[in-house]
Design an enzyme around this catalytic site. Structure first.
Site, PDB file in Angstrom:
ATOM      1  N   HIS A 187      -0.231  -6.354  -2.442  1.00 32.87           N
ATOM      2  CA  HIS A 187       0.339  -5.835  -3.683  1.00 32.87           C
ATOM      3  C   HIS A 187       1.809  -5.512  -3.442  1.00 32.87           C
ATOM      4  O   HIS A 187       2.222  -5.271  -2.291  1.00 32.87           O
ATOM      5  CB  HIS A 187      -0.398  -4.561  -4.118  1.00 32.87           C
ATOM      6  CG  HIS A 187      -1.763  -4.813  -4.688  1.00 32.87           C
ATOM      7  ND1 HIS A 187      -2.469  -3.863  -5.381  1.00 32.87           N
ATOM      8  CD2 HIS A 187      -2.540  -5.924  -4.662  1.00 32.87           C
ATOM      9  CE1 HIS A 187      -3.630  -4.367  -5.763  1.00 32.87           C
ATOM     10  NE2 HIS A 187      -3.697  -5.614  -5.342  1.00 32.87           N
ATOM     11  N   GLU A 207       3.611  -2.916  -3.911  1.00 32.87           N
ATOM     12  CA  GLU A 207       3.879  -1.633  -3.242  1.00 32.87           C
ATOM     13  C   GLU A 207       3.651  -1.726  -1.738  1.00 32.87           C
ATOM     14  O   GLU A 207       4.430  -1.204  -0.930  1.00 32.87           O
ATOM     15  CB  GLU A 207       2.956  -0.527  -3.780  1.00 32.87           C
ATOM     16  CG  GLU A 207       3.073  -0.257  -5.263  1.00 32.87           C
ATOM     17  CD  GLU A 207       2.016  -1.023  -6.067  1.00 32.87           C
ATOM     18  OE1 GLU A 207       1.869  -2.248  -5.864  1.00 32.87           O
ATOM     19  OE2 GLU A 207       1.345  -0.398  -6.896  1.00 32.87           O
ATOM     20  N   CYS A 229      -2.686   1.299  -7.829  1.00 31.97           N
ATOM     21  CA  CYS A 229      -4.139   1.357  -7.662  1.00 31.97           C
ATOM     22  C   CYS A 229      -4.475   2.305  -6.503  1.00 31.97           C
ATOM     23  O   CYS A 229      -3.575   2.855  -5.856  1.00 31.97           O
ATOM     24  CB  CYS A 229      -4.686  -0.044  -7.375  1.00 31.97           C
ATOM     25  SG  CYS A 229      -4.263  -0.660  -5.719  1.00 31.97           S
ATOM     26  N   CYS A 265      -2.925   1.255  -3.096  1.00 32.68           N
ATOM     27  CA  CYS A 265      -1.483   1.495  -3.005  1.00 32.68           C
ATOM     28  C   CYS A 265      -1.163   2.990  -3.027  1.00 32.68           C
ATOM     29  O   CYS A 265      -0.255   3.439  -2.321  1.00 32.68           O
ATOM     30  CB  CYS A 265      -0.767   0.748  -4.117  1.00 32.68           C
ATOM     31  SG  CYS A 265      -0.880  -1.047  -3.889  1.00 32.68           S
TER      32      CYS A 265
END
Lengths: 152, 152
Positions: B56, B58, B86, B89
């Site tokens: 992801h 992040e 999420c 993260c």
């Protein structure tokens, strides 16, 4: 002749990775990813060595397994880990679609599976593995205790 | 002469990364890590391209910033991201000791900061950043909507 311990079973692989992590000065946690009965990825914590806050054993093992399968989704794969996963790792387990999670020691402080946010039970959790906790719990707890006692 | 949009402000960098991710066929989410007023890492989602469920925006940005600073802990660093993080993260943000989190669109389905498990408010959360959500929310939501509409 006595039977030697089965060092090929996935939880033993995870324990070997935990001990190897401790020898490197990392938090002693290990993980293994299994597919069709074979370990396809194994890792210990590498956060210090790699200066990477995401390099928990579970994340390193999941990334390795995904690279090997060339797929973001580890369909039909099981994860063995020596400590109850934290929120970051539990989130990664859900994203990777891990089928079954086996963990050794519960983690009342940092665990996010059977403690704290209990992520897999959240209504917004899009994938929850079957969870089997407490396997060889006392052995895993002893490794963690010895490591943190020596650091004090 | 009209003023050009400030493309050096961190949220604009995150938006540029989100658009670049969309162009690669990835979920259009971007992130930037800032320290002392300078962007030290920037990333978009790379999960498909890298066959890595943890890639992801992040996570990729945090790993890059940590590698650059050669430290697991991004002390004094702020994270800008175009979507509410999420659980994975948010967990990484806590491990990295991010000081402030700025996000654009809220995510009622997958967000774990102001929705779902609300990780930073959990009693077991060991580090919670200051959180500022909803910055340029409609712009971020439009990018996401356009991307997922085109995929149908």
């Amino acid at each position: 002749m006595t039977a030697s311990p089965d060092t090929n079973d996935p939880m033993s692989v995870a324990f070997a990775e935990a001990r190897a992590a401790a020898a490197r000065g990392e938090a002693p946690i290990g993980a293994a990813v299994v597919r069709d009965g074979a370990v396809i990825a194994r890792a210990g914590n590498r956060a210090r060595e790699r200066a990477d806050p995401t390099a928990h054993a579970e994340i390193v093992a999941i990334r390795e397994a995904a690279a090997r399968l060339q797929s973001e989704r580890l369909v039909g794969c099981d994860l063995y880990v020596t400590l109850e996963p934290c929120a970051m790792c539990a989130g990664a387990i859900a994203h990777a679609r891990i089928r079954r999670l086996y963990y050794a020691a519960p983690d009342a402080k940092g665990g996010a599976v059977d403690h704290g946010p209990r992520l897999f039970g959240q209504p917004t959790c899009h994938h929850a593995p079957e969870v089997y906790g407490g396997i060889r719990e006392s052995e895993a707890a002893a490794i963690l205790r010895a490591f943190f006692a020596a650091k004090r």
